[in-house]
Structure formats: C-alpha cells, structure tokens
Motif scaffolding. Sequence first.
Motif, short mmCIF file in Angstrom:
data_model
loop_
_atom_site.label_atom_id
_atom_site.label_comp_id
_atom_site.label_asym_id
_atom_site.label_seq_id
_atom_site.Cartn_x
_atom_site.Cartn_y
_atom_site.Cartn_z
N SER A 34 0.95 -1.30 0.01
CA SER A 34 -0.16 -0.02 -0.10
C SER A 34 0.78 1.13 0.07
O SER A 34 0.54 1.98 0.78
CB SER A 34 -0.78 0.02 1.06
OG SER A 34 -0.64 0.78 1.79
N LYS A 85 -13.64 7.61 2.19
CA LYS A 85 -14.07 6.14 1.74
C LYS A 85 -12.64 5.62 1.55
O LYS A 85 -12.22 4.29 1.82
CB LYS A 85 -15.08 5.80 0.82
CG LYS A 85 -15.37 4.55 0.40
CD LYS A 85 -16.35 4.46 -0.76
CE LYS A 85 -16.32 3.03 -1.43
NZ LYS A 85 -17.29 3.08 -2.54
N VAL A 86 -11.77 6.02 0.49
CA VAL A 86 -10.55 5.66 0.17
C VAL A 86 -9.67 6.63 0.29
O VAL A 86 -10.18 7.77 0.03
CB VAL A 86 -10.83 5.23 -1.52
CG1 VAL A 86 -9.39 4.81 -2.00
CG2 VAL A 86 -11.96 4.10 -1.68
N THR A 90 -3.74 3.45 -1.51
CA THR A 90 -4.01 2.24 -0.93
C THR A 90 -4.75 1.37 -2.00
O THR A 90 -4.79 0.35 -1.68
CB THR A 90 -4.93 2.43 0.51
OG1 THR A 90 -5.93 3.08 0.21
CG2 THR A 90 -3.99 3.30 1.37
N TYR A 91 -5.63 2.02 -2.74
CA TYR A 91 -6.29 1.15 -3.86
C TYR A 91 -7.09 0.10 -3.08
O TYR A 91 -7.17 -1.12 -3.80
CB TYR A 91 -5.09 0.45 -4.56
CG TYR A 91 -4.36 1.47 -5.26
CD1 TYR A 91 -4.50 2.37 -6.08
CD2 TYR A 91 -2.90 1.41 -4.81
CE1 TYR A 91 -3.81 3.54 -6.75
CE2 TYR A 91 -1.95 2.36 -5.35
CZ TYR A 91 -2.45 3.33 -6.24
OH TYR A 91 -1.76 4.13 -6.51
N VAL A 93 -10.73 -0.19 -0.30
CA VAL A 93 -11.79 0.93 0.53
C VAL A 93 -11.38 0.56 2.08
O VAL A 93 -11.04 -0.28 2.83
CB VAL A 93 -12.99 0.18 0.38
CG1 VAL A 93 -14.30 0.81 1.55
CG2 VAL A 93 -13.59 0.25 -0.87
N SER A 94 -11.33 2.02 2.68
CA SER A 94 -10.94 2.01 3.96
C SER A 94 -12.30 2.13 4.88
O SER A 94 -12.25 1.93 5.95
CB SER A 94 -9.90 3.06 4.39
OG SER A 94 -8.89 2.74 3.79
N TYR A 361 -12.39 11.33 -2.72
CA TYR A 361 -12.28 10.36 -1.36
C TYR A 361 -13.37 9.47 -1.11
O TYR A 361 -13.19 8.64 -0.62
CB TYR A 361 -11.74 11.25 -0.17
CG TYR A 361 -10.65 12.12 -0.32
CD1 TYR A 361 -9.41 11.63 0.07
CD2 TYR A 361 -10.66 13.46 -0.58
CE1 TYR A 361 -8.32 12.17 0.06
CE2 TYR A 361 -9.58 14.14 -0.92
CZ TYR A 361 -8.49 13.74 -0.28
OH TYR A 361 -7.16 14.28 -0.57
N LEU A 424 -10.46 -1.84 -7.38
CA LEU A 424 -11.20 -2.16 -6.09
C LEU A 424 -12.12 -3.50 -6.31
O LEU A 424 -12.52 -3.69 -5.17
CB LEU A 424 -12.19 -1.15 -5.78
CG LEU A 424 -11.46 0.36 -5.36
CD1 LEU A 424 -12.81 1.14 -4.86
CD2 LEU A 424 -10.58 0.14 -4.30
#
Length: 647
Positions: A34, A85-86, A90-91, A93-94, A361, A424
Amino acid sequence: MSFLKNTHKFQQSNINGMSKNILITLFAVLLLASCGTTKTTIDDLAISNPIETAIDLSKVVDDKVPVVINPGRFTIETVTYRLPKVVQGTYAVSDFGKYVDSFKAIDYDGNTLPVNKIDTNSWTISNASKLDKIEYDVNDTFDIEVTGGIGGETPFSPSGTNIESENYVLNLHGFIGYFDSLKNSQYKLDVTASATFERSSALQNVGTASSEDGSVITTSYFAPRYFDITDNPMMYGVLDVEEFQVGDIKIVLSVYSPNKVHTAKKIKETMYKMMQAQKVYLGDVNSTARYDIFLYLAGQDKTSPKGFGALEHHTSTVVVMPEAMPEAALAESMVDVVSHEFFHIVTPLSVHSEDVHYFDYNNPTFSKHLWMYEGVTEYFASLFQVDQELVSEDEFYAKMMGKIQTAASLDDTMSFTVMSENVLDKPYSDNYYNVYQKGALIGMCIDILLREESNGDRGILSLMKELSIKYGKNKPFEDDKLIEEIIVMTYPSIGAFLNTHVIGTTPINYNDFFEKVGLAVIESKIETNYIQNAGALIVAADRDKGTIYFNDLITQNSFWNGQGVQPNDVIKEIEGTAVTLQNANQVFGQMFSWQPGKEIEVKLGRNGEEVIIKATLKQSYTVGEKLQAKEDASDKQKALLNVWLKG
Ligand SMILES: [Zn+2]
C-alpha cells in the motif's frame, strides 16, 4: 491476494518474523501493498475562513478521541460532511466513517441539530446556516484489525489510526473530514496531548499553548486544504526520534517500539546510507526540505496492527513492521520499503494522471497506470541498490527471479491497465499484489529496451525524468493518452511492448530481455539459510499438536539433509530453548541469522524418540533457478548489462 492472506495466517499463528524472506514477502505484499499516492486536489471554490478543527488526546475515553470541527458560518441550507472512503495510494476501501461514534451537529444556541447519515462515511445537515460545530468520537483502526493488508475489512495499517496510552498514529484522514462545498478551504488543526509526549508531524506547526498547570500542550497546525490534511500524518507519544541530514533534506525518523526492541539510533544508520545512495541515483530531482519517516513496530498483542508495509506521502511515509524482526532483517526491509516510498516522489507524486490529481475520497476513479506508479517505483527500489553498490549483482538478480516466480502465481494474462482501472473489484483486486511483482518486471523490460535502443543513453529513470518535466506535481497527464505519449517520446519497440504486455494480455518472456544483456536462467545450487530454501520455509506448524516440524523441503536443504534430518521431525529444542508456537518467532528469528562456523545443538522428536543434532554450521544449498552471466556473452551484451545495472 490469496498469497497475502496466507502470509497473514502465518503471521497470526505467531510465527511471522521467523525469517527474512517471509518477512520480506510479507512486506513486499503487505507493506508495499500500500504505497499510497498523494495528489493535489484543486477546486474552484475559495473560502477565506479556515475550518477550525481539534483533536484532544488528553480526553480519550474508552479508547476514543474526541474531535471538534468548526467550519464557520454557512450561507447554504444543506451541507454534507464526509470522512474518506478511500485514501490515496491504498487502492482499497478504508471507510473511515466506520470508526466515528456519537456524531453531533450543534447550533449557535448549543442545541443539537438533526443529522441524516446518508452512507457509511457521510452525514447531511439540513439547517446548515444554524450549524456552529460538529463533534464526534473516533475509534482507532489498529485495535480492530483482524487481517492486515488490502482488501480486508479495515484500512491497511500504514494508513490506519492508533489510540493507545503511549502512542497515537494520527493519519489525519481517520480523524478529520471535509464538507463537499469546502474541500479547498484552509484548515487549522489543534492537537492537545500530555506535555510529556514527543510530537512528530509533517504538517506545518504554527504555535503551541500550555494548560494552566502545564500538564497538557496544544499544538496548532495549518493545512492549505484538505489534501494537506491527508498528506501529512503525525505520531504522538513515547517516541524515539532521531534527525539527520541527507544533502539538503532533513530526515526526521520517529520510532515507536513498544517493548523497546529497536532504537531510532540503529535504524538511522541504515536509513542514512540508503537515502544518500537514493539521492545520488536520482540526481537532479526536486525534493523536499524535510522528510519524515514514522515507524510503528507492532508487538504481538491482539490489538497490534497486522498490515505490514508503508504508505507514501509527498514529504513523509508511515511504516508498520513487526517488532519481533531481528535487527538485520528489519534493516533490510526498511531499505526495501522506505526506498520504495521515497521513490514515489517521482511517480505518482510528480508524474500522475487526472484521476490521482483530482482524487475523490468518496467516489474515486482509478488510473490505468499502476504498472508505472507502483511497478516502476518498486523497480527503482531494487535497481538503485545495485547501481549504488548497496547489494551485489547476484542479489539483484535473485530479487528479479523472486518477482518472476511470484508473478507466475498470479494471473499472468490479465491486462495491467484493465486491472489498474478496476483495482477495487474482483478479480482485479486479487491481483493487486502483482503491481509489485510483474509491475516491477515491466519496468525492468522497458529499462532494458530503452538502453538497447539508445546505445545506453536512456533508461526508465531518464524517461520518468522527461515525463516529470513535461508534467509534474501540479500538472496531471490525461490517463488515456499516456501510452501514446511515451511511444512518441521513445521508440516503436516500447510501443509494441506496452501494447502487447501491459495493455494486452500476452505474458512476457523474460528470457528475451535477459538475452539482450547476456544473462541466462540456469538450474543451479543456491545458497540458503537454515530455515528456508530460496525463500520457501522448510518448517511448518502443527496447530493441533502445538508443534513445529521440518517439512518435506528439508531433503533439499544440504545442511539439514547432511545431518540426517527427516521430513516431519519435530523441532523440540533449539540451543536449549524449548520451541513452542508462542516463542517460534524469536527462536526462528535467531536461526535466520545463523552463520556458517557456529556450533549448534538441536533436539528433535522422531516417532516418539529424541534425536540430538550437534554440529558446526556449514553453508547450506538447495537447487533452484538462478540468473547468471553467460560465459559466451558478446561485448555488446556485456556493455548493455553494465549500463543497465550501473547507469
Ligand atoms: Zn508504492
């Protein structure tokens, strides 16, 4: 991706850290997994009042940090506030909104206003002209992580957040959000914490204030816009901080080692040597005046982070590694990982597409060019080490061969550009790890081709420099035009390669490229250590019995085989220490650094009998594939090899 999960399982069984290669693989996977890309967001709206935000680490209750957001007075009726959300680089979903509790909108009379939560990360407030401030509590991500890495239910650890009594990892995008209408507003951020804490921040500090009794200090920071909030992480707490100068860059290394296993002073020596070499390799590339390295070393508690790796930012990187790693292995991994993050200065931090530049984002689109952002970056992180003589040619070859082998376990017929654009979603997300494997090999092939076509004058570094002059931090390229453009800037053979193997789905025959530089892949004796054969572990765990045993690969490890060790022999004691699943990390960590000449004593269990091995270690070998110079290489091939590896 399955690779990543396997590695992870391994780690959870408490035997991660047992070997460098496992770790490196981990890192490669989990860490590198990441690296983020940071980009600049540009909006038309200009708002003069900064959004005033506050994070109070001195008021943590139930492991949650209170946050206050004061946006000034709105003239519009409805506003939406979001956490990302992203996050870039990081490519995956957070969903940072998941970690927010007790969200309250408060009016100028101190009453709460109705709030409509429209999705995981977004809240709409309809009487916005009455809105004075927003208050909420934030949980950290480290505690909740079950599976580290990308594609899990939690953010990749280096992009995550930590709240514990002696350490706070403040990836600010986990605490502070943005209003749709005010994305380009300036931000003021106050962070309040115990006066005894160290405070390391990449964000501009604009003042400090102390409480009356002096027990807490509030540090104020300024961010030109939301992008800078996300691009400038912080670490607070009981930290070990070292500063040093590399040319005109001040490097600040902040280390948190919960059990005080590693020190910033030791790691600093490795980082200094590496960054010095990177600077020489990069030459005249614009750099920053200060670069922060935040290193969080994860213990082995349930609440420790599990996604090992790092995330890049314009002027810093956050790194998470297992604390149990032996010193030498940590040093080697830090070189691989931090050099990779630092090389991101070239791409995507400088050369990037509009998707990156105008990053959304909550509804991001993705560029087709992960082969460049991650692949070329990863390739640089290997190449500069041989170019600057930090590693031998053989070590570099072994690394490239490792990438070929790992890439072979992923989908070799998947278009890299299609995968990038859909990263994703399945099945593409399962192949994301290939950006560090095949992506780097794509970089290698382009590099060799460019050297061949230009009589050695041009390579992938010079191409990236040309691109960064044309584009750069403030000027994105058009995603669909990049490949055409590279073709115009270079040679038809580069176009054929990109169209066939990067856009197209034809696997690369790496031997064609090795042939150009007079190298060949041969079956050969390969040096091993005492717990792995060329990266593959020769031990395994039996979780039901709680034992560790030598697996079938032991027959191909010349040292243990020579000692009569057999598959399924249980490892009962190593040098007087009983081996358990719990201490396997430490024991194998030590075994990993065993050197020939050492006297060893090992107690094995075989069919209920005890077998004692007392011996002097000899270099161990296995049989595998190796890249080496051909004896009959022509002068032309030799010259190309030399200019490829040594610039
Ligand atoms: Zn990266």
